[in-house]
Design a protein around this motif. Sequence first.
Motif, mmCIF file in Angstrom:
data_model
loop_
_atom_site.group_PDB
_atom_site.id
_atom_site.type_symbol
_atom_site.label_atom_id
_atom_site.label_comp_id
_atom_site.label_asym_id
_atom_site.label_seq_id
_atom_site.Cartn_x
_atom_site.Cartn_y
_atom_site.Cartn_z
ATOM 1 N N GLU A 265 0.446 -9.319 -8.074
ATOM 2 C CA GLU A 265 0.329 -9.751 -6.808
ATOM 3 C C GLU A 265 0.965 -8.136 -6.256
ATOM 4 N N ASN A 270 0.955 -9.273 -1.734
ATOM 5 C CA ASN A 270 1.300 -10.147 -1.612
ATOM 6 C C ASN A 270 2.636 -10.195 -2.356
ATOM 7 N N ARG A 294 5.496 -17.903 -2.315
ATOM 8 C CA ARG A 294 3.539 -17.385 -2.427
ATOM 9 C C ARG A 294 4.256 -16.973 -0.673
ATOM 10 N N GLU A 296 2.224 -14.261 1.289
ATOM 11 C CA GLU A 296 0.021 -13.162 0.942
ATOM 12 C C GLU A 296 0.635 -12.793 1.915
#
Length: 510
Positions: A265, A270, A294, A296
Amino acid sequence: MRTTGGADQPGADAPLRRAATYSRMSTEHQNYSLEHQRIKFHAFAAANALTITRQYVDHGKSGLNLKGRAGLQSLLADVTSEPDFDVILVYDVSRWGRFQDVDESAYYEYVCRRAGIPVLYCAEPFANDNTAISSILKALKRLMAAEFSRELSAKVFAAQCNFVALGFKPGGTPGYGLRRVLVNCDGQFKQILPAGERKSQKSDRVLFAIGPPDEVAVIKKIFQWYVELGLGYTRIAAMLNSCGIVDERGRPWTRYLVRHVLTSEKYIGNIVFNRSSNKLKARTIRNPPEMWIRNEGAFRASVPAAAFRAAEQLRIRRCQHHSSLELLAMLHQLQARHGCVSGLLINAAPELPSAQTFRYRFGSLTEAYRQAGVVTAAHAQYERSRRRLYDTRAFLASEIARYAMLAGGKAEPTAICSCFLVNDSVVLQLQVARAHRYAPDRLRWRIPILRDRQVDFVLAPIMDEGNEQAIGYYLLPAGLFDKDYVIIRSERRLDFQAHAFPSLAAVFGL
């Protein structure tokens, strides 16, 4: 009377006992420097009539386990053989190890004591004399050493999670098409960090940034080939290598590197942390997605999110496990839709796994067609000839190197498939030409010429009607032809007589 470190003060005329020292330091930032430990050892030895004859050192090694600690391993090996020392000096219990199983630490000390070699802790306020109070204090110290590592691991993990939430890079290499940007504590740009370099100040932080435009273009091309053209990891890697493109470390591409690009990602901006864990040197485990940390949109994306999600869905569909009966039913449906089946049709159908899946499951596409009841004589014949062509190509590739050596030269394979560098100057491309019947008594052979790979000559063995063996060899100068292929017809083979040879040996003048 007990002296500092727990040894009894010997008499004035007592002979000096031989001592070995073991010191360990896991990082340069610790107070337990090797020099600090060495000074303590010599002071302890002078106060207790000891002479240091051996030194065992583990520099930059964690005390969580025995793996990688060559110093301690060598010490234990010498203890169990014929040691040339009488005692072992260790700074304190934590230097012996911060084993999460405290019994492991006790066991290694027991191995030394069983061999008649006591372990003396120079900086501990108690004597290691196997009394009840000594055993209790050592057990408590071992627990404290283990707990220190656990608490430090938890603090470091929490700090890493906070850094990810703030958009900072958690660690590791950036990957192809990305770079590391060093910023100060105020977020101001300092420099691009080259590969292998680290920040010099603790207050500095590292961010992700997209790399040079040519690398970003390669990333986009990988997604395009995978999503739009349906190419697999291995095919994409081969195409990148054929174009002379290398990864961020200058190595050829592999299917695993391609898969990493398609699944990371990072390329949509990300930052994902904690996908796997090996805390306290334990076995690495894969964490479920709900445990991932995470952030983003932490930095500018290299590819659109839609392309990444399309690649993700395609990968899930391709990796979906189907039973043999389900795969055979898919072939039936494909034949009903098109009136025939082939590897190209299978790869073009988005709802079907790749043709390679059928080969792996049934051994070959022909066997899959046979079990599905869609096989034809043409299918079987084509599959047999395809295998023979593959074997012929592999055999001739080895023969080219051998004949070149017999002729006094050399031919080395290049990174480009089926190409050889002859005498460090000429690029030779091997193309085995399959025979096709296009009239009752006429055959033709189509020979590709890969102009974009800077090929000088094409060596084309032409096969017989059954594609069983080569019946002739043609050495064609690539620059002599305008098209990307040459067609030789059986009734017009004389047109290429100047380039024809009866055998591979004749090509090399043997």
